[in-house]
Scaffold this active site. Sequence first.
Site, PDB file in Angstrom:
ATOM      1  N   PRO A  83       0.833  -1.212   0.000  1.00  0.00           N
ATOM      2  CA  PRO A  83       0.000   0.000   0.000  1.00  0.00           C
ATOM      3  C   PRO A  83       0.866   1.261   0.000  1.00  0.00           C
ATOM      4  CG  PRO A  83      -0.815  -1.554   1.629  1.00  0.00           C
ATOM      5  CD  PRO A  83       0.505  -2.084   1.146  1.00  0.00           C
ATOM      6  N   GLY A  87       3.625   5.048   5.581  1.00  0.00           N
ATOM      7  CA  GLY A  87       3.862   4.285   6.807  1.00  0.00           C
ATOM      8  C   GLY A  87       4.559   2.965   6.576  1.00  0.00           C
ATOM      9  N   LEU A  88       4.489   2.456   5.348  1.00  0.00           N
ATOM     10  CA  LEU A  88       5.064   1.124   5.117  1.00  0.00           C
ATOM     11  C   LEU A  88       6.320   1.183   4.242  1.00  0.00           C
ATOM     12  CD1 LEU A  88       1.750  -0.891   4.597  1.00  0.00           C
ATOM     13  CD2 LEU A  88       3.042  -0.540   6.707  1.00  0.00           C
ATOM     14  N   GLY A  89       6.873   2.365   4.112  1.00  0.00           N
ATOM     15  CA  GLY A  89       8.141   2.497   3.379  1.00  0.00           C
ATOM     16  C   GLY A  89       7.983   2.314   1.880  1.00  0.00           C
ATOM     17  N   SER A  90       6.805   2.677   1.345  1.00  0.00           N
ATOM     18  CA  SER A  90       6.553   2.386  -0.077  1.00  0.00           C
ATOM     19  C   SER A  90       7.428   3.241  -0.997  1.00  0.00           C
ATOM     20  CB  SER A  90       5.074   2.566  -0.419  1.00  0.00           C
ATOM     21  OG  SER A  90       4.669   3.870  -0.096  1.00  0.00           O
ATOM     22  N   SER A  91       7.736   4.484  -0.588  1.00  0.00           N
ATOM     23  CA  SER A  91       8.560   5.309  -1.486  1.00  0.00           C
ATOM     24  C   SER A  91       9.982   4.738  -1.540  1.00  0.00           C
ATOM     25  CB  SER A  91       8.557   6.771  -1.057  1.00  0.00           C
ATOM     26  OG  SER A  91       9.053   6.911   0.248  1.00  0.00           O
ATOM     27  N   ALA A  92      10.487   4.291  -0.392  1.00  0.00           N
ATOM     28  CA  ALA A  92      11.834   3.709  -0.370  1.00  0.00           C
ATOM     29  C   ALA A  92      11.852   2.384  -1.141  1.00  0.00           C
ATOM     30  CB  ALA A  92      12.282   3.476   1.065  1.00  0.00           C
ATOM     31  N   ALA A  93      10.786   1.591  -0.971  1.00  0.00           N
ATOM     32  CA  ALA A  93      10.710   0.307  -1.689  1.00  0.00           C
ATOM     33  C   ALA A  93      10.705   0.572  -3.191  1.00  0.00           C
ATOM     34  CB  ALA A  93       9.456  -0.454  -1.269  1.00  0.00           C
ATOM     35  N   ASP A 134      14.218   3.822   5.965  1.00  0.00           N
ATOM     36  CA  ASP A 134      13.301   3.160   5.034  1.00  0.00           C
ATOM     37  C   ASP A 134      14.055   2.494   3.877  1.00  0.00           C
ATOM     38  OD1 ASP A 134      11.406   4.178   6.705  1.00  0.00           O
ATOM     39  OD2 ASP A 134      10.279   5.272   5.178  1.00  0.00           O
TER      40      ASP A 134
END
Length: 300
Positions: A83, A87-93, A134
């Site tokens: 998602p 909060g779940l580090g999506s930009s870094a992922a 992240d």
Amino acid sequence: MSIGIGYGKVILFSEHFVVYGVPAIALGITNKAIVEIKKSDSLGYTSDTQGTIPELTTKSIRNVLEAMNIKENFHVHLKGDLPTFGGLGSSAAFCVAVVRALNNEYKLNLRNEQVNAYAYEGEKAFHGNPSGIDNTMATYGGAVKFIRGKTPAENKFEQVKIGSPLHFVIGVTGISSPTAKMVAEVRKFKEEEPDQFQNLCDQAGEIVKRGEKALASGDTKLIGELMNENQFLLRAIGVSIEQNETIIKAALSAGALGAKVTGGGGGGCCIALAKDEKHAKEILNAIKEKGFDRFITSVE
Ligand code: MEV
């Protein structure tokens, strides 16, 4: 066409305080960003997932290409099951996935260390002043204690021991608050209330110390209590909004051992610790009843 993958994370203890050098503990999750890249005349970006900000995302791709000294342009497509509401580090992922896709495209044989450093340059487009936790999590995964250094090269991180399996429920508020905005708000708080902020940093540091031991010994009750203590600190710095509180209350009413905001806050996601797999499903239902998206993730 080449493909790259980057994994998401949750922060168990000490988000925001980590920006100011307090240690933090984060756990990798199996949800991931998958990126497909194709050479193109100009830089392009599309996504299967909601909640990304195309201007920032395009800037992050440009940052990564520049850092890697790549002159060609690409169309980048994002998919996967991570998602992107925060909060779940999506930009870094995403950034790690772009670097890994470029690594595959040009057969660069990059070491994790280099992947992490290039992804950090991409992260700057989203965060302004990212601590680096992240991108480190998206690169390495696992259960990590992270300490920000004066420069990214001086960041320190090590795997922490997990004494017993942990079952978490993630509640998604559906409200996207850019991490850069939340980090800037916390900075304002720090500047206005330096003594109070220092006190909160000290408390966060203590939580991490005790949390590391509790994780190693598999003391889930104490881990939950420390998550609740951490949530008090996050409330004090103003990053837990009404929707976060509703999810946290629902999880605690369903008997969660602890529940808190995870990541930047201001919406984004919350994390709740369950006693076991069956209990995680009960917490999941309690969050569902309040109308929020949710999923279970486990750490072995
Ligand atoms: C975001 O996942 C974590 C924050 O502490 C920002 C950062 O460390 O860069 C809020």
